[in-house]
Design a protein around this motif. Structure first.
Motif, short mmCIF file in Angstrom:
data_model
loop_
_atom_site.label_atom_id
_atom_site.label_comp_id
_atom_site.label_asym_id
_atom_site.label_seq_id
_atom_site.Cartn_x
_atom_site.Cartn_y
_atom_site.Cartn_z
N VAL A 87 -0.63 5.03 -7.64
CA VAL A 87 -0.25 4.01 -6.96
C VAL A 87 -1.01 2.63 -7.45
O VAL A 87 -1.77 2.68 -8.02
CB VAL A 87 -0.67 4.28 -5.57
CG1 VAL A 87 -0.35 3.06 -4.40
CG2 VAL A 87 -0.33 5.56 -4.87
N ILE A 88 0.18 1.85 -7.28
CA ILE A 88 -0.29 0.44 -7.52
C ILE A 88 -0.24 -0.32 -6.30
O ILE A 88 0.37 -0.50 -5.34
CB ILE A 88 0.76 -0.24 -8.43
CG1 ILE A 88 1.03 0.55 -9.77
CG2 ILE A 88 0.58 -1.67 -8.89
CD1 ILE A 88 2.56 0.36 -10.43
N GLU A 89 -1.61 -0.88 -6.16
CA GLU A 89 -1.98 -1.93 -4.99
C GLU A 89 -1.86 -3.28 -5.35
O GLU A 89 -2.34 -3.44 -6.42
CB GLU A 89 -3.23 -1.41 -4.28
CG GLU A 89 -3.20 -0.09 -3.98
CD GLU A 89 -4.73 0.19 -3.65
OE1 GLU A 89 -5.13 1.20 -2.72
OE2 GLU A 89 -5.87 -0.32 -4.34
N PHE A 90 -1.21 -4.19 -4.63
CA PHE A 90 -1.07 -5.60 -4.71
C PHE A 90 -1.79 -6.17 -3.65
O PHE A 90 -1.61 -5.90 -2.76
CB PHE A 90 0.35 -5.98 -4.81
CG PHE A 90 1.37 -5.34 -5.92
CD1 PHE A 90 1.39 -6.23 -7.21
CD2 PHE A 90 1.93 -4.16 -5.95
CE1 PHE A 90 2.06 -5.53 -8.14
CE2 PHE A 90 2.65 -3.88 -6.82
CZ PHE A 90 2.78 -4.45 -8.34
N SER A 91 -2.52 -7.27 -4.21
CA SER A 91 -3.18 -8.32 -3.36
C SER A 91 -2.09 -9.34 -2.75
O SER A 91 -1.09 -9.37 -3.28
CB SER A 91 -4.12 -9.09 -4.11
OG SER A 91 -3.62 -10.37 -4.90
N GLY A 92 -2.19 -10.01 -1.82
CA GLY A 92 -1.56 -11.20 -1.42
C GLY A 92 -1.66 -12.32 -2.40
O GLY A 92 -2.45 -12.34 -3.38
N TYR A 93 -0.96 -13.34 -2.22
CA TYR A 93 -0.88 -14.66 -3.16
C TYR A 93 -2.55 -14.96 -2.84
O TYR A 93 -3.12 -15.14 -1.96
CB TYR A 93 -0.05 -15.61 -2.84
CG TYR A 93 1.33 -15.07 -2.88
CD1 TYR A 93 1.95 -15.36 -4.29
CD2 TYR A 93 2.22 -14.62 -2.08
CE1 TYR A 93 3.21 -15.17 -4.53
CE2 TYR A 93 3.47 -14.13 -2.45
CZ TYR A 93 4.01 -14.44 -3.67
OH TYR A 93 5.30 -14.03 -3.99
N SER A 94 -2.96 -15.46 -3.94
CA SER A 94 -4.70 -15.97 -4.07
C SER A 94 -4.80 -17.10 -4.81
O SER A 94 -4.47 -17.23 -5.74
CB SER A 94 -5.34 -14.44 -4.23
OG SER A 94 -6.74 -15.10 -4.46
#
Length: 137
Positions: A68-75
């Protein structure tokens, strides 16, 4: 670098990550269609570490966890400040790689279309210009 290379700009835009008609990630300022290489590079990173996905500013970070690839929100945060950042979305690494392969084929086809159009117009260096415009350098 030749004179014409300095005058050719890359096409703005890039990859959009959407699921069920909801857009989660889209290119931001300074992003271009050549940023596909950033997406293609995701699977080469060490599991569990946050990595910046360059698609412009503000930034998106990702980390892999098994398949799985987890993405953060814009930061605006640095990688070191992301320890407790909530996840924006998780996607299957296999699904993402499959979609990226389709996008790569479309981008390569688009580059050929640009090249053929420039050639019909009698533009010199049409292959190199098409490379530069699509970020396939």
């Amino acid at each position: 670098m030749s004179d014409f290379e300095e005058q050719v700009g890359i096409i703005s835009g890039g990859i959009v990550l959407e699921e069920n008609h909801r857009i989660y990630i889209e290119p931001t300022c300074c992003g271009d269609i050549g940023n596909i290489v950033e997406w293609e590079d995701i699977h080469t990173k060490l599991p569990g570490e946050w990595n910046q996905l360059w698609i412009g500013h503000p930034w998106i970070y990702y980390r892999t966890d098994q398949q799985v690839i987890e993405f953060s929100g814009y930061s605006e945060s640095t990688r070191e400040e992301l320890k407790n950042t909530p996840l924006l979305i998780s996607v299957s690494q296999q699904d993402l790689q499959g979609e990226l392969q389709k996008i790569r084929l479309q981008q390569d086809h688009f580059e050929l279309r640009i090249q053929k159009t420039l050639a019909k117009m009698g533009i010199d260096n049409c292959e190199r210009i098409a490379n530069l415009m699509t970020g396939n350098v």
